[in-house]
Design a protein around this motif. Structure first.
Motif, PDB file in Angstrom:
ATOM      1  N   LEU A   3       0.847  -1.190   0.000  1.00  0.00           N
ATOM      2  CA  LEU A   3       0.000   0.000   0.000  1.00  0.00           C
ATOM      3  C   LEU A   3       0.880   1.235   0.000  1.00  0.00           C
ATOM      4  CD1 LEU A   3      -2.465  -1.147   2.818  1.00  0.00           C
ATOM      5  CD2 LEU A   3      -2.849  -1.291   0.359  1.00  0.00           C
ATOM      6  N   GLN A   4       0.498   2.235  -0.762  1.00  0.00           N
ATOM      7  CA  GLN A   4       1.258   3.477  -0.817  1.00  0.00           C
ATOM      8  C   GLN A   4       0.306   4.656  -0.784  1.00  0.00           C
ATOM      9  OE1 GLN A   4       4.774   4.090  -0.822  1.00  0.00           O
ATOM     10  NE2 GLN A   4       3.863   6.088  -0.362  1.00  0.00           N
ATOM     11  N   ALA A   5       0.340   5.390   0.307  1.00  0.00           N
ATOM     12  CA  ALA A   5      -0.531   6.553   0.468  1.00  0.00           C
ATOM     13  C   ALA A   5       0.137   7.802  -0.103  1.00  0.00           C
ATOM     14  CB  ALA A   5      -0.863   6.762   1.935  1.00  0.00           C
ATOM     15  N   SER A   6      -0.683   8.704  -0.597  1.00  0.00           N
ATOM     16  CA  SER A   6      -0.188   9.973  -1.128  1.00  0.00           C
ATOM     17  C   SER A   6      -1.293  11.011  -1.041  1.00  0.00           C
ATOM     18  CB  SER A   6       0.273   9.810  -2.581  1.00  0.00           C
ATOM     19  OG  SER A   6      -0.807   9.402  -3.408  1.00  0.00           O
ATOM     20  N   GLY A   7      -0.917  12.256  -1.330  1.00  0.00           N
ATOM     21  CA  GLY A   7      -1.913  13.310  -1.388  1.00  0.00           C
ATOM     22  C   GLY A   7      -1.956  14.237  -0.201  1.00  0.00           C
ATOM     23  N   GLY A   8      -1.129  13.984   0.795  1.00  0.00           N
ATOM     24  CA  GLY A   8      -1.107  14.863   1.948  1.00  0.00           C
ATOM     25  C   GLY A   8      -0.519  16.224   1.602  1.00  0.00           C
ATOM     26  N   GLY A   9      -0.669  17.147   2.530  1.00  0.00           N
ATOM     27  CA  GLY A   9      -0.129  18.478   2.308  1.00  0.00           C
ATOM     28  C   GLY A   9      -0.598  19.449   3.364  1.00  0.00           C
ATOM     29  N   LEU A  10      -0.380  20.719   3.084  1.00  0.00           N
ATOM     30  CA  LEU A  10      -0.780  21.797   3.987  1.00  0.00           C
ATOM     31  C   LEU A  10      -2.047  22.446   3.446  1.00  0.00           C
ATOM     32  CD1 LEU A  10      -0.140  23.727   6.363  1.00  0.00           C
ATOM     33  CD2 LEU A  10       1.234  25.073   4.743  1.00  0.00           C
ATOM     34  N   VAL A  11      -3.037  22.598   4.304  1.00  0.00           N
ATOM     35  CA  VAL A  11      -4.311  23.171   3.883  1.00  0.00           C
ATOM     36  C   VAL A  11      -4.852  24.035   5.018  1.00  0.00           C
ATOM     37  CG1 VAL A  11      -5.599  21.149   4.662  1.00  0.00           C
ATOM     38  CG2 VAL A  11      -6.575  22.635   2.907  1.00  0.00           C
ATOM     39  N   GLN A  12      -5.564  25.079   4.670  1.00  0.00           N
ATOM     40  CA  GLN A  12      -6.156  25.933   5.686  1.00  0.00           C
ATOM     41  C   GLN A  12      -7.420  25.307   6.258  1.00  0.00           C
ATOM     42  OE1 GLN A  12      -6.681  29.848   3.856  1.00  0.00           O
ATOM     43  NE2 GLN A  12      -4.901  30.573   5.007  1.00  0.00           N
ATOM     44  N   PRO A 103     -13.250  -5.354   9.323  1.00  0.00           N
ATOM     45  CA  PRO A 103     -12.182  -5.312  10.321  1.00  0.00           C
ATOM     46  C   PRO A 103     -12.524  -4.350  11.457  1.00  0.00           C
ATOM     47  CG  PRO A 103     -11.305  -5.107   8.101  1.00  0.00           C
ATOM     48  CD  PRO A 103     -12.790  -4.951   7.998  1.00  0.00           C
ATOM     49  N   ALA A 104     -12.131  -4.731  12.653  1.00  0.00           N
ATOM     50  CA  ALA A 104     -12.395  -3.877  13.797  1.00  0.00           C
ATOM     51  C   ALA A 104     -11.628  -2.565  13.669  1.00  0.00           C
ATOM     52  CB  ALA A 104     -11.998  -4.604  15.082  1.00  0.00           C
ATOM     53  N   VAL A 105     -12.039  -1.571  14.446  1.00  0.00           N
ATOM     54  CA  VAL A 105     -11.448  -0.241  14.310  1.00  0.00           C
ATOM     55  C   VAL A 105     -10.079  -0.132  14.967  1.00  0.00           C
ATOM     56  CG1 VAL A 105     -13.723   0.826  14.152  1.00  0.00           C
ATOM     57  CG2 VAL A 105     -12.613   0.626  16.386  1.00  0.00           C
ATOM     58  N   GLY A 106      -9.689  -1.097  15.765  1.00  0.00           N
ATOM     59  CA  GLY A 106      -8.359  -1.074  16.362  1.00  0.00           C
ATOM     60  C   GLY A 106      -7.284  -1.383  15.333  1.00  0.00           C
ATOM     61  N   PRO A 107      -6.155  -0.699  15.393  1.00  0.00           N
ATOM     62  CA  PRO A 107      -5.089  -0.921  14.399  1.00  0.00           C
ATOM     63  C   PRO A 107      -4.595  -2.358  14.334  1.00  0.00           C
ATOM     64  CG  PRO A 107      -4.663   1.076  15.650  1.00  0.00           C
ATOM     65  CD  PRO A 107      -5.824   0.411  16.312  1.00  0.00           C
ATOM     66  N   THR A 108      -4.631  -3.078  15.440  1.00  0.00           N
ATOM     67  CA  THR A 108      -4.112  -4.443  15.434  1.00  0.00           C
ATOM     68  C   THR A 108      -4.972  -5.399  14.611  1.00  0.00           C
ATOM     69  OG1 THR A 108      -5.269  -4.925  17.503  1.00  0.00           O
ATOM     70  CG2 THR A 108      -2.978  -4.168  17.670  1.00  0.00           C
ATOM     71  N   ALA A 109      -6.183  -4.971  14.247  1.00  0.00           N
ATOM     72  CA  ALA A 109      -7.071  -5.830  13.460  1.00  0.00           C
ATOM     73  C   ALA A 109      -6.732  -5.822  11.983  1.00  0.00           C
ATOM     74  CB  ALA A 109      -8.519  -5.392  13.655  1.00  0.00           C
ATOM     75  N   TRP A 110      -5.801  -4.965  11.583  1.00  0.00           N
ATOM     76  CA  TRP A 110      -5.483  -4.781  10.171  1.00  0.00           C
ATOM     77  C   TRP A 110      -4.112  -5.348   9.866  1.00  0.00           C
ATOM     78  CZ3 TRP A 110      -8.896  -2.037   6.856  1.00  0.00           C
ATOM     79  CH2 TRP A 110     -10.041  -1.560   7.488  1.00  0.00           C
ATOM     80  N   ALA A 111      -4.042  -6.160   8.789  1.00  0.00           N
ATOM     81  CA  ALA A 111      -2.822  -6.901   8.492  1.00  0.00           C
ATOM     82  C   ALA A 111      -1.796  -6.113   7.685  1.00  0.00           C
ATOM     83  CB  ALA A 111      -3.179  -8.180   7.751  1.00  0.00           C
ATOM     84  N   TYR A 112      -2.269  -5.246   6.827  1.00  0.00           N
ATOM     85  CA  TYR A 112      -1.358  -4.586   5.883  1.00  0.00           C
ATOM     86  C   TYR A 112      -1.444  -3.073   6.016  1.00  0.00           C
ATOM     87  CZ  TYR A 112      -1.622  -9.229   3.890  1.00  0.00           C
ATOM     88  OH  TYR A 112      -1.591 -10.594   3.723  1.00  0.00           O
ATOM     89  N   TRP A 113      -0.276  -2.440   5.960  1.00  0.00           N
ATOM     90  CA  TRP A 113      -0.190  -0.995   6.152  1.00  0.00           C
ATOM     91  C   TRP A 113       0.717  -0.362   5.121  1.00  0.00           C
ATOM     92  CZ3 TRP A 113      -2.910   1.614   9.904  1.00  0.00           C
ATOM     93  CH2 TRP A 113      -3.546   0.829  10.862  1.00  0.00           C
ATOM     94  N   GLY A 114       0.344   0.844   4.725  1.00  0.00           N
ATOM     95  CA  GLY A 114       1.224   1.633   3.899  1.00  0.00           C
ATOM     96  C   GLY A 114       1.969   2.655   4.735  1.00  0.00           C
ATOM     97  N   GLU A 115       2.932   3.300   4.142  1.00  0.00           N
ATOM     98  CA  GLU A 115       3.590   4.418   4.803  1.00  0.00           C
ATOM     99  C   GLU A 115       2.635   5.606   4.815  1.00  0.00           C
ATOM    100  OE1 GLU A 115       8.172   3.272   3.528  1.00  0.00           O
ATOM    101  OE2 GLU A 115       7.350   5.240   3.065  1.00  0.00           O
ATOM    102  N   GLY A 116       2.793   6.444   5.788  1.00  0.00           N
ATOM    103  CA  GLY A 116       1.854   7.532   5.967  1.00  0.00           C
ATOM    104  C   GLY A 116       2.115   8.728   5.075  1.00  0.00           C
ATOM    105  N   THR A 117       1.114   9.591   5.026  1.00  0.00           N
ATOM    106  CA  THR A 117       1.236  10.858   4.333  1.00  0.00           C
ATOM    107  C   THR A 117       0.772  11.957   5.297  1.00  0.00           C
ATOM    108  OG1 THR A 117       0.637  12.070   2.312  1.00  0.00           O
ATOM    109  CG2 THR A 117      -1.061  10.648   3.255  1.00  0.00           C
ATOM    110  N   GLN A 118       1.549  13.018   5.375  1.00  0.00           N
ATOM    111  CA  GLN A 118       1.300  14.057   6.364  1.00  0.00           C
ATOM    112  C   GLN A 118       0.220  15.019   5.895  1.00  0.00           C
ATOM    113  OE1 GLN A 118       2.876  14.785   9.550  1.00  0.00           O
ATOM    114  NE2 GLN A 118       1.172  16.247   9.649  1.00  0.00           N
ATOM    115  N   VAL A 119      -0.742  15.268   6.754  1.00  0.00           N
ATOM    116  CA  VAL A 119      -1.766  16.285   6.521  1.00  0.00           C
ATOM    117  C   VAL A 119      -1.635  17.320   7.633  1.00  0.00           C
ATOM    118  CG1 VAL A 119      -4.240  16.765   6.479  1.00  0.00           C
ATOM    119  CG2 VAL A 119      -3.348  14.710   5.362  1.00  0.00           C
ATOM    120  N   THR A 120      -1.459  18.570   7.238  1.00  0.00           N
ATOM    121  CA  THR A 120      -1.352  19.654   8.205  1.00  0.00           C
ATOM    122  C   THR A 120      -2.412  20.700   7.904  1.00  0.00           C
ATOM    123  OG1 THR A 120       1.033  19.307   8.397  1.00  0.00           O
ATOM    124  CG2 THR A 120       0.155  21.397   9.213  1.00  0.00           C
ATOM    125  N   VAL A 121      -3.239  20.974   8.902  1.00  0.00           N
ATOM    126  CA  VAL A 121      -4.293  21.964   8.764  1.00  0.00           C
ATOM    127  C   VAL A 121      -3.884  23.200   9.549  1.00  0.00           C
ATOM    128  CG1 VAL A 121      -6.744  22.456   9.041  1.00  0.00           C
ATOM    129  CG2 VAL A 121      -5.983  20.116   8.555  1.00  0.00           C
TER     130      VAL A 121
END
Length: 123
Positions: A3-12, A103-121
């Motif tokens: 998995l590869q996340a993208s699209g983060g950025g700085l937004v008002q 899948p349950a809402v807890g992170p441990t219930a999910w098997a696969y993860w991508g690297e994160g993308t930063q969102v700054t408001v």
């Protein structure tokens, strides 16, 4: 599964942003997918989920009515449309996948993860 996340950025505050997550290495229709976020000093928290069963969606109360989750099987991409952003939405956003139908809402219930993308408001 990769998995590869993208699209983060700085937004008002009050603005919008759309995150994408590219899925590869498996048959996407066999996986439910979701978004989580983690802000500095806090634990990773659930944001939204889209099930492999009929595309059923589920949202955290904090984003309900402002965020939309969707997926495009043609391009194997997961999306998170974020509208009316507030300062508390500032975080690193992660996409996740799992074979479970709901899948349950807890992170441990999910098997696969991508690297994160930063969102700054900003205010």
């Amino acid at each position: 599964v990769q998995l590869q996340a993208s699209g983060g950025g700085l937004v008002q505050a009050g603005g919008s942003l759309r995150l994408s997550c590219a899925f590869s290495g498996g048959h996407p229709s066999l996986y439910s997918m979701g978004w989580f976020r983690q802000s500095e000093g806090k634990e990773r928290e659930f944001v939204a989920r889209i099930s492999r069963i009929q595309g059923r969606t589920y949202f955290a109360d904090s984003v309900k009515g402002r965020f939309t989750i969707s997926r495009d099987y043609a391009t194997n991409t997961l999306f998170l449309q974020m509208n009316n952003l507030v300062l508390d939405d500032t975080a690193v956003y992660y996409c996740a996948a799992d074979r479970a139908p709901f899948p349950a809402v807890g992170p441990t219930a999910w098997a696969y993860w991508g690297e994160g993308t930063q969102v700054t408001v900003s205010s």
